[in-house]
Design a protein around this motif. Structure first.
Motif, short mmCIF file in Angstrom:
data_model
loop_
_atom_site.label_atom_id
_atom_site.label_comp_id
_atom_site.label_asym_id
_atom_site.label_seq_id
_atom_site.Cartn_x
_atom_site.Cartn_y
_atom_site.Cartn_z
N MET A 21 0.95 -1.72 0.46
CA MET A 21 -0.14 -0.02 0.12
C MET A 21 1.00 1.18 0.01
O MET A 21 2.29 0.81 0.54
N SER A 52 -3.65 -4.08 -10.38
CA SER A 52 -5.11 -4.52 -10.96
C SER A 52 -4.77 -6.07 -11.32
O SER A 52 -6.01 -6.68 -10.41
N LEU A 107 -9.75 1.45 0.18
CA LEU A 107 -8.61 1.58 -0.30
C LEU A 107 -8.26 0.23 -1.40
O LEU A 107 -7.46 0.10 -2.26
N GLY A 122 -2.15 15.48 -2.93
CA GLY A 122 -3.40 16.19 -4.11
C GLY A 122 -3.51 14.88 -4.01
O GLY A 122 -3.95 13.91 -3.43
N LEU A 138 -0.52 12.60 -6.34
CA LEU A 138 -0.78 11.76 -5.58
C LEU A 138 -0.33 10.56 -6.33
O LEU A 138 0.80 9.85 -6.01
N TYR A 194 -6.95 20.27 -9.22
CA TYR A 194 -7.01 18.36 -10.03
C TYR A 194 -6.21 19.85 -11.87
O TYR A 194 -6.04 18.92 -12.34
N ARG A 206 -7.04 9.16 -9.60
CA ARG A 206 -7.29 7.91 -10.08
C ARG A 206 -8.47 6.93 -9.08
O ARG A 206 -9.02 5.91 -9.30
C1 FYN Z 1 2.10 1.37 -10.77
N1 FYN Z 1 1.98 1.16 -11.69
C2 FYN Z 1 2.88 0.84 -12.68
C3 FYN Z 1 3.72 1.75 -11.21
N2 FYN Z 1 3.36 1.20 -10.14
N3 FYN Z 1 3.42 0.96 -14.20
C4 FYN Z 1 4.22 1.42 -14.11
N4 FYN Z 1 4.95 1.18 -13.16
C5 FYN Z 1 5.40 1.32 -12.00
N5 FYN Z 1 6.59 1.28 -11.01
C6 FYN Z 1 0.47 1.35 -12.48
C7 FYN Z 1 -0.22 -0.22 -11.53
O1 FYN Z 1 -0.75 -1.12 -12.05
C8 FYN Z 1 -1.90 0.57 -11.60
O2 FYN Z 1 -2.34 -0.06 -13.26
C9 FYN Z 1 -1.51 2.07 -11.65
O3 FYN Z 1 -0.29 2.44 -11.99
C10 FYN Z 1 -1.70 2.40 -10.26
O4 FYN Z 1 -1.49 1.86 -9.90
P1 FYN Z 1 -1.62 2.89 -8.22
O5 FYN Z 1 -1.57 4.05 -7.70
O6 FYN Z 1 -0.76 1.70 -7.53
O7 FYN Z 1 -2.91 1.64 -8.03
P2 FYN Z 1 -3.96 2.70 -8.54
O8 FYN Z 1 -5.43 1.21 -8.50
O9 FYN Z 1 -4.84 3.78 -8.00
O10 FYN Z 1 -4.74 2.24 -6.48
C11 FYN Z 1 -5.69 2.64 -5.62
C12 FYN Z 1 -6.30 3.30 -4.61
C13 FYN Z 1 -4.75 4.52 -5.12
C14 FYN Z 1 -7.07 2.76 -4.25
C15 FYN Z 1 -5.27 2.64 -3.72
O11 FYN Z 1 -5.60 4.58 -6.01
C16 FYN Z 1 -4.60 5.59 -3.41
O12 FYN Z 1 -4.09 5.34 -2.64
N6 FYN Z 1 -5.20 6.23 -3.77
C17 FYN Z 1 -5.66 6.80 -2.53
C18 FYN Z 1 -6.40 8.39 -3.27
C19 FYN Z 1 -6.62 9.65 -2.39
O13 FYN Z 1 -6.39 9.28 -1.14
N7 FYN Z 1 -7.17 11.11 -3.23
C20 FYN Z 1 -6.85 11.92 -2.52
C21 FYN Z 1 -7.74 13.03 -4.03
S1 FYN Z 1 -8.49 14.09 -2.98
P3 FYN Z 1 -3.38 -1.33 -13.48
O14 FYN Z 1 -2.34 -2.34 -12.90
O15 FYN Z 1 -3.11 -0.73 -14.47
O16 FYN Z 1 -4.47 -0.95 -12.30
C22 FYN Z 1 -10.13 14.99 -3.43
O17 FYN Z 1 -10.30 14.23 -4.64
#
Ligand code: FYN
Ligand code: ADP
Length: 593
Positions: A269, A289, A308, A424, A428, A507, A581
């Motif tokens: 995480m 994913s 999450l 952010g 983020l 955004y 995301r």
């Molecule tokens: C990750 N990924 C990568 C890498 N790392 N690709 C290539 N290289 C590297 N190093 C890919 C990963 O396989 C995912 O693709 C995608 O990038 C995103 O990865 P992430 O970020 O780990 O996963 P995801 O799906 O975004 O995780 C869900 C989540 C996360 C809910 C745990 O989004 C999160 O922690 N969100 C917090 C958001 C938040 O609090 N925001 C505040 C917003 S404020 P795929 O495998 O293809 O899916 C108000 O608007």
């Protein structure tokens, strides 16, 4: 640490310079007051830093604390002092202390306390409060508020101390409550009158409590360990999921042994990134994913199946196949089990003990996961890494999130001891997947609530508690919540470099006012704002960066010099997406084009 009563510099206890025979002096020589007892109780328990904001009735307390060798870090707003305390708790396994004034100051700190509790970070919010007799009769005291009642539902425990002789016990209870079991936030109410109360000095010293073993190890039951190993052994597509509880637990060697001895792919995480280096061959981050949807047995280590993790069910977890999956969960809190989906093998205990027990139980003949599974992951991972490398290599003008983060990624790689603070939406999300972490507990972010506003508080705590360079990667909107604390960063000359990803709005900066009126849209900020000037106003270094080269140069210099720095990184204002995301969580009246 000694609990001996200290007298300098403005003694409220013994004053040896007075002449014998002076009755008042004789009395004061034998007494100790509430101020001193609070300080001695904290010091006795190895608390060395206080994050706060002085004012009635705790101004003198902050002075005396400083005079007695506690490091007092004064903020401009209590919420950020509270966030600093929370982050310090996470980083040190000691409760971070936030000290505030009554009513509004308390409420400002309370947001941070609730957030700390939500994140399972140990923290104590100590607030001064007004006269109980007046507050309880609601007779309209200065800053009247029943703070204890308000704090109770928002934290793990809340206490009030009314008598000087109970200060030692009150602080001991607060420390034990914050640290034992699932860590969290504790409120300690200290009414103004308490500070001036005096008592016999020797008795006062005896009333202090040094908390022994505040976070006792909690060994898992042997049959629970056997059950977990049985479930793991039967897996065809196992996955280890590491959460920030695993980072907090400081069981780094045990966790590495578990991952490497089993050969099971793992997914960190966000705040568990770096527990093993993100470049580790077993990391499945780049194919998140796929592994979540496909894994048949998932071992959760200090991670909750909350939003999450899509509550452990639904599309993220393979839709119809989700019911076939088995979870093993390691957590110190027994009631975390079955919170969202059934847990086949609950392992209740502290992470260090549980993971050690599993490693011990693996034996010499533990079979690595089927190659079909690990090679499918490796293949996808390589493909995604290559795709990412291609995107990062582009150099668009103006900069976008990727090209800016690419240079930050390189600086973090060269300085793996640096602590990254990140908040952010797009800033983020992109930073999480682009900026690799190499060491445990080097990434602090928006956490379980996903809140904005933690940035400067966390950055100050990271710098103060570790002395290492801090790189705060901030969306321009997120930065605004705590931006005034750059003065705090400058005042204490902290090695913090803030990088503001400036795309002119929440955004992005391109929204228009649908009414056609003169006001800008609610998500739009002043265009071309110069956040770097804010840092310069307080004597720090401000840099306006419009290219990756300028950004990289400024960041390297900041990390090398340790000077408070703010880089205003100009990002394409069309680059962001709504809520990054987590767009799906953002209800919209009509679909956006
Ligand atoms: C990750 N990924 C990568 C890498 N790392 N690709 C290539 N290289 C590297 N190093 C890919 C990963 O396989 C995912 O693709 C995608 O990038 C995103 O990865 P992430 O970020 O780990 O996963 P995801 O799906 O975004 O995780 C869900 C989540 C996360 C809910 C745990 O989004 C999160 O922690 N969100 C917090 C958001 C938040 O609090 N925001 C505040 C917003 S404020 P795929 O495998 O293809 O899916 C108000 O608007
Ligand atoms: P993430 O957001 O990274 O998934 P969470 O905050 O959801 O992580 O989960 C952290 C979990 O870790 C909490 O359920 C908490 O009870 C647990 N935890 C914290 N410290 C320990 C510890 N020392 N031993 C066992 N579990 C712990």
């Amino acid at each position: 640490m000694s609990a001996e009563v200290k007298t300098a510099p403005a003694p409220l206890v013994a004053d040896a310079s007075r002449q014998p025979g002076d009755v008042a002096a004789a009395q004061s020589a034998a007494t100790i007051d509430g101020f001193q007892l609070v300080i001695d109780a904290l010091k006795l328990n190895d608390i060395d830093t206080i994050f706060g904001l002085p004012g009635i009735p705790i101004t003198d307390l902050t002075r005396k604390m400083q005079a007695e060798g506690l490091r007092v870090i004064s903020f401009r707003h209590e919420q950020h002092a509270g966030n600093a305390a929370a982050a310090a708790g996470f980083l040190t396994q000691k409760p971070g202390i936030c000290l505030t004034v009554s009513a509004p100051g308390f409420l400002n700190g309370l947001t941070a306390l609730a957030n700390a509790t939500t994140n399972c970070f140990p923290m104590i919010l100590i607030s001064g409060s007004s006269e109980r007799e007046i507050v309880d009769l609601q007779q309209g005291d200065y800053e009247e508020m029943d703070q204890l009642a308000i704090a109770k539902p928002l934290c793990k425990a809340a206490y009030r101390v009314l008598h000087a002789q109970d200060i030692g016990i009150g602080i001991a209870r607060a420390i034990r409550s914050a640290l034992s079991g699932r860590p969290g936030g504790v409120y300690l109410d200290l009414p103004a009158k308490l500070f001036a109360q005096t008592m016999d000095a020797a008795e006062g010293r005896r009333s202090l409590v040094k908390v022994v073993d505040p976070a006792p190890r909690q060994l898992p039951a042997p049959d629970a360990v056997r059950r977990a190993l049985d479930v793991l052994k039967g897996a065809k597509r196992p996955l280890i999921l590491l959460g920030k509880g695993a980072a907090y637990a400081r069981a780094d060697a045990e966790i590495r042994a578990l991952v490497e001895k089993t050969g099971i792919p793992y997914l960190p995480m966000s705040m568990a990134k770096g527990l093993l280096p993100d470049t580790h061959p077993q990391s499945a981050s780049a194919t998140r994913s796929y592994v979540l949807a496909e894994a048949d047995v998932v071992l959760l280590v200090g991670a909750r199946l909350n939003w999450l993790l899509s509550h452990g069910k639904g599309k993220t977890w393979g839709g119809a196949n989700a019911n076939e999956r088995q979870f093993i969960q390691i957590d110190i809190s027994p009631t975390e089990m079955d919170s969202n989906v059934p847990i086949a093998a609950p392992l209740v205990g502290d992470i260090g003990s549980c993971v050690s027990a599993l490693v011990e139980g693996l034996g010499a003949k533990w079979a690595k996961p089927p190659a079909e599974w690990t090679s499918a992951i490796a293949e996808r991972r390589e493909k995604n890494l290559a795709k990412m490398a291609e995107t990062l290599a582009k150099n668009p003008s103006p900069m976008n999130f990727h090209s800016a983060l690419n240079v930050i990624r390189d600086v973090v790689k060269a300085n793996p001891e640096a602590i990254v603070v990140n908040e952010g939406a797009n800033t983020l999300d992109f930073a999480r997947s682009i900026v690799d972490m190499y060491e445990p507990r080097k990434r602090l972010d928006v956490g379980t609530w996903g809140i904005m506003g933690i940035g400067m508080g966390y950055a100050v705590a990271a710098a103060v508690t570790t002395g290492k360079p801090v790189i705060a990667i901030e969306g321009d909107s997120a930065f605004g919540f705590s931006g005034m604390e750059v003065e705090t960063i400058c005042r204490y000359n902290l090695p913090v470099c803030v990088v503001v990803f400036n795309n002119n709005g929440v955004y992005r900066g391109t929204d228009v006012n649908a009414s056609g009126g003169a006001d800008v849209a609610p998500t739009v900020f002043v265009k071309g704002a110069r956040y770097d000037k804010l840092m310069e106003a307080f004597g720090g270094v401000g840099v306006h960066a419009t290219t990756p080269a300028e950004l990289g140069k400024a960041l390297k210099e900041a990390v090398a010099s340790g000077k408070p720095t703010l880089i205003n990184a100009v990002i394409d204002e069309t680059a962001g997406t709504e809520s990054g995301r987590i767009t799906s969580l953002n209800p919209q009246a009509a679909k956006k084009k």
